[in-house]
Scaffold this motif. Structure first.
Motif, mmCIF file in Angstrom:
data_model
loop_
_atom_site.group_PDB
_atom_site.id
_atom_site.type_symbol
_atom_site.label_atom_id
_atom_site.label_comp_id
_atom_site.label_asym_id
_atom_site.label_seq_id
_atom_site.Cartn_x
_atom_site.Cartn_y
_atom_site.Cartn_z
ATOM 1 N N THR A 66 29.085 39.006 39.386
ATOM 2 C CA THR A 66 29.661 39.713 40.473
ATOM 3 C C THR A 66 30.356 39.096 41.797
ATOM 4 O O THR A 66 28.936 38.174 42.198
ATOM 5 N N VAL A 67 30.752 39.645 42.238
ATOM 6 C CA VAL A 67 31.467 38.630 43.829
ATOM 7 C C VAL A 67 30.662 38.872 44.594
ATOM 8 O O VAL A 67 30.283 40.244 45.163
ATOM 9 N N ILE A 68 30.001 37.958 44.816
ATOM 10 C CA ILE A 68 28.772 38.624 46.703
ATOM 11 C C ILE A 68 29.429 37.492 47.536
ATOM 12 O O ILE A 68 28.924 38.122 48.692
ATOM 13 N N ALA A 69 30.837 36.697 47.750
ATOM 14 C CA ALA A 69 31.502 36.656 48.805
ATOM 15 C C ALA A 69 32.660 35.837 48.513
ATOM 16 O O ALA A 69 33.208 35.567 47.448
ATOM 17 N N VAL A 70 33.327 35.659 49.083
ATOM 18 C CA VAL A 70 34.522 35.901 49.718
ATOM 19 C C VAL A 70 35.514 35.437 50.516
ATOM 20 O O VAL A 70 34.940 35.274 51.588
ATOM 21 N N GLY A 71 36.035 33.829 50.001
ATOM 22 C CA GLY A 71 36.949 32.724 51.334
ATOM 23 C C GLY A 71 37.848 33.320 51.857
ATOM 24 O O GLY A 71 38.052 34.824 51.742
ATOM 25 N N ASP A 72 37.782 32.491 52.940
ATOM 26 C CA ASP A 72 39.306 33.119 54.080
ATOM 27 C C ASP A 72 40.714 33.353 52.895
ATOM 28 O O ASP A 72 40.096 32.122 52.222
ATOM 29 N N GLY A 73 41.472 33.685 53.349
ATOM 30 C CA GLY A 73 42.948 34.109 52.617
ATOM 31 C C GLY A 73 42.630 34.738 51.044
ATOM 32 O O GLY A 73 43.486 34.971 50.385
ATOM 33 N N VAL A 74 41.436 34.895 50.310
ATOM 34 C CA VAL A 74 41.475 35.791 49.118
ATOM 35 C C VAL A 74 41.483 37.249 49.382
ATOM 36 O O VAL A 74 40.798 37.975 50.256
ATOM 37 N N GLU A 75 42.206 38.186 48.916
ATOM 38 C CA GLU A 75 43.316 39.100 48.471
ATOM 39 C C GLU A 75 42.561 39.975 48.156
ATOM 40 O O GLU A 75 42.910 40.982 48.265
ATOM 41 N N GLU A 76 43.201 39.300 46.634
ATOM 42 C CA GLU A 76 42.783 40.221 45.367
ATOM 43 C C GLU A 76 41.494 41.080 44.999
ATOM 44 O O GLU A 76 41.716 41.379 43.206
ATOM 45 N N ILE A 77 40.894 39.832 45.377
ATOM 46 C CA ILE A 77 39.317 40.267 44.561
ATOM 47 C C ILE A 77 38.506 40.212 46.069
ATOM 48 O O ILE A 77 38.602 39.882 46.941
ATOM 49 N N THR A 78 37.438 40.871 45.628
ATOM 50 C CA THR A 78 36.769 41.942 47.363
ATOM 51 C C THR A 78 35.162 41.791 46.274
ATOM 52 O O THR A 78 34.533 41.543 45.260
ATOM 53 N N ILE A 79 34.022 41.735 47.407
ATOM 54 C CA ILE A 79 32.868 41.807 46.729
ATOM 55 C C ILE A 79 32.436 42.886 46.190
ATOM 56 O O ILE A 79 32.905 44.405 46.145
ATOM 57 N N GLY A 80 31.567 42.386 44.865
ATOM 58 C CA GLY A 80 30.831 43.390 44.509
ATOM 59 C C GLY A 80 32.554 43.716 42.545
ATOM 60 O O GLY A 80 31.209 44.512 41.735
ATOM 61 N N ASP A 81 32.554 42.906 42.672
ATOM 62 C CA ASP A 81 34.154 42.666 41.724
ATOM 63 C C ASP A 81 33.195 42.033 40.281
ATOM 64 O O ASP A 81 32.163 41.410 40.934
ATOM 65 N N ARG A 82 33.468 42.977 39.040
ATOM 66 C CA ARG A 82 32.857 42.804 38.062
ATOM 67 C C ARG A 82 33.817 41.339 38.008
ATOM 68 O O ARG A 82 35.219 40.989 37.693
ATOM 69 N N VAL A 83 33.779 39.920 37.245
ATOM 70 C CA VAL A 83 34.494 39.177 36.926
ATOM 71 C C VAL A 83 33.894 38.017 36.545
ATOM 72 O O VAL A 83 32.992 37.941 36.177
ATOM 73 N N ALA A 84 34.240 37.287 35.452
ATOM 74 C CA ALA A 84 34.224 35.938 34.623
ATOM 75 C C ALA A 84 35.053 35.182 34.903
ATOM 76 O O ALA A 84 36.429 35.356 35.276
ATOM 77 N N TYR A 85 34.723 33.441 35.008
ATOM 78 C CA TYR A 85 35.260 32.583 34.506
ATOM 79 C C TYR A 85 35.065 31.718 33.059
ATOM 80 O O TYR A 85 33.773 31.396 32.654
ATOM 81 N N ALA A 86 35.964 30.660 33.154
ATOM 82 C CA ALA A 86 35.707 29.759 31.670
ATOM 83 C C ALA A 86 36.542 28.576 32.217
ATOM 84 O O ALA A 86 36.238 27.352 31.212
ATOM 85 N N THR A 87 37.136 28.127 33.204
ATOM 86 C CA THR A 87 37.496 27.094 33.935
ATOM 87 C C THR A 87 37.252 25.993 34.712
ATOM 88 O O THR A 87 37.969 25.345 35.518
ATOM 89 N N GLN A 88 36.078 26.468 35.360
ATOM 90 C CA GLN A 88 35.186 25.796 36.854
ATOM 91 C C GLN A 88 34.290 25.032 36.367
ATOM 92 O O GLN A 88 32.894 26.078 35.604
ATOM 93 N N LEU A 89 34.016 24.059 36.226
ATOM 94 C CA LEU A 89 32.254 23.822 36.717
ATOM 95 C C LEU A 89 31.782 23.497 37.170
ATOM 96 O O LEU A 89 31.623 24.553 38.712
ATOM 97 N N GLY A 90 30.150 24.101 37.331
ATOM 98 C CA GLY A 90 29.076 24.761 38.209
ATOM 99 C C GLY A 90 28.273 25.634 37.533
ATOM 100 O O GLY A 90 28.021 26.361 38.228
ATOM 101 N N ALA A 91 28.669 25.828 36.179
ATOM 102 C CA ALA A 91 27.896 27.535 35.612
ATOM 103 C C ALA A 91 26.726 28.596 35.895
ATOM 104 O O ALA A 91 25.897 28.476 35.692
ATOM 105 N N TYR A 92 26.272 26.603 35.682
ATOM 106 C CA TYR A 92 24.719 26.287 35.727
ATOM 107 C C TYR A 92 23.521 26.687 36.495
ATOM 108 O O TYR A 92 23.225 25.525 36.874
#
Length: 320
Positions: A66-92
Motif C-alpha cells: 500500500t502507498v504510504i507517501a507520495v513525492g512531488d510530481g506524482v499525480e496518478e498514484i495516491t496514498i492508500g492505493d494498492r500497488v505492486a512492483y517487479a523491476t526495482q531493487l529494494g524489496a527486502y
C-alpha cells in the motif's frame, strides 16, 4: 525499518538483517509499505554478484503493498492505493521507495499476496509465451523445471493458448504438480530429449523453455524440431558458457535466445499493459498463483538456500 542488506556479495550468509531509517520519497517516487515480498532466482544473481550492483544494497525486486507517501510530481498514484512492483531493487524491507512509473495498480479482485506471488514470474511467463515465442494452438511446448514458480506459470499460459505442453521435472511429485498445472505429459530429466521426440512422433518440440541452463542446454537443443526455438529463461544450474552457433545450423536451423523482462516491457505503458492482462488471467482463474511457503523476512537466508537447492515447488513469499 527492518530490512535485509548485502554489504559484500557472496553466499546466503551475505543477507544481513539491519535497521535503517524509513525512506522518504524523492520527486517522482512513492513509498510502499510492503505486505508481501516475492522471492525469485534473480535475487540470488544479485546476491552472489552474477548481476553486479553497488554494495551495500537491499535486494529483492518484487512486492505488493500500500502507498504510504507520495513525492512531488506524482499525480496518478495516491496514498492508500494498492500497488505492486517487479523491476526495482529494494524489496527486502518493510518500506520501499519506488519510482512511480514502475508501480502497477492491483485490482480489487486480486489479493496483494497473489500479486506479489505472480507478478515478476507472471510477467516473464507472459512475454515468453506471448512475444519471445508466441505459442500457437497445437504446438508442442517443453517446459523445464515445470513445477517451479516460473515453470507452473509457463505451463498454465501455454496450455491456455492450446499448446500441447510437455513438462520436465526432477521427481514424480513435481511431475504430478506440472500435470495439475495443465501439462499433457510429464517427464524426468534423464533422457527427456529422446522422450520428447517419441511423444511428437519423431518431429521434436516447437519451443523449449529452459530455466536450468548448463545441465540441460544440449538436451534442450536436441529436443527441438527443424527450425525450433530454444528459449533460455534461467540459469539455475549455472551459465551455459560459450556456444558454437554453427551447431544451430547443423541441428536444423534452430533459434536460440536469452531474453529479459526489461526489453519486453521497456516503459510504463507496456509494463502496465502486460500486468493488466496478467492480473486479468489471475482474476479469471487462467493463472493460479501457487504459494508453497511464507516466511518472515528475517529467514531470507534459509529461503535462498531452499531456492538454490531446488527444494521448492511454486512460490516463496517473505513477510516483513
Amino acid at each position: 525499518m527492518r530490512a535485509i542488506q548485502v554489504s559484500r556479495v557472496g553466499g546466503s550468509a551475505a543477507l544481513t538483517p539491519v535497521e535503517l531509517p524509513d525512506p522518504l520519497p524523492a520527486a517522482g517516487e512513492v513509498v510502499v509499505r510492503n505486505a508481501a515480498i516475492g522471492l525469485n532466482f534473480i535475487d540470488v544473481y544479485f546476491r552472489d554478484g552474477t548481476y553486479p550492483t553497488t554494495c551495500p544494497f537491499i535486494p529483492g525486486q518484487e512486492a505488493a503493498g500500500t502507498v504510504i507517501a507520495v513525492g512531488d510530481g506524482v499525480e496518478e498514484i495516491t496514498i492508500g492505493d494498492r500497488v505492486a512492483y517487479a523491476t526495482q531493487l529494494g524489496a527486502y524491507a518493510e518500506h520501499t521507495a519506488v519510482p512511480a512509473g514502475k508501480l502497477i495498480p492491483v485490482p480489487e479482485e486480486v489479493h496483494l499476496r497473489d500479486a506479489a506471488a505472480v507478478l515478476l514470474q507472471g510477467l516473464a511467463a507472459h512475454y515468453l509465451t506471448h512475444t519471445t515465442h508466441a505459442v500457437h494452438p497445437g504446438e508442442s511446448v517443453v517446459v523445464l523445471a515445470a513445477a517451479g514458480g516460473l515453470g507452473q506459470l509457463l505451463v498454465q499460459m501455454a496450455a491456455h493458448r492450446k499448446a500441447s505442453v510437455i513438462a520436465v521435472a526432477s521427481n514424480e511429485e513435481k511431475q504430478r504438480i506440472a500435470l495439475q498445472a495443465g501439462a499433457r505429459q510429464a517427464l524426468p530429466y534423464e533422457g527427456f530429449d529422446e522422450r520428447v521426440h517419441e511423444i511428437t512422433n519423431g518431429e521434436g518440440a516447437h519451443v523449449v523453455y529452459d530455466s536450468v541452463g548448463a545441465d540441460t542446454f544440449e538436451r534442450s537443443l536436441r529436443s527441438l524440431r527443424r527450425r525450433g526455438h530454444l528459449v533460455v529463461c534461467g540459469l539455475s544450474s549455472g551459465s551455459v558458457g560459450k556456444v558454437d552457433i554453427e551447431m544451430l545450423r547443423t541441428a536444423g536451423s534452430l533459434s536460440l535466445t536469452r531474453p529479459s523482462l526489461a526489453d519486453h516491457v521497456p516503459d510504463t505503458d507496456s509494463l502496465r499493459a502486460a500486468a493488466r492482462e496478467l492480473f486479468g488471467y489471475v482474476a479469471d482463474g487462467v493463472v493460479r498463483p501457487v504459494v508453497e511457503v511464507e516466511m518472515p523476512l528475517t529467514e531470507v537466508a534459509h529461503a535462498h538456500a531452499l531456492l538454490e537447492g531446488r527444494g521448492t515447488t511454486g512460490k516463496v513469499l517473505l513477510t516483513p
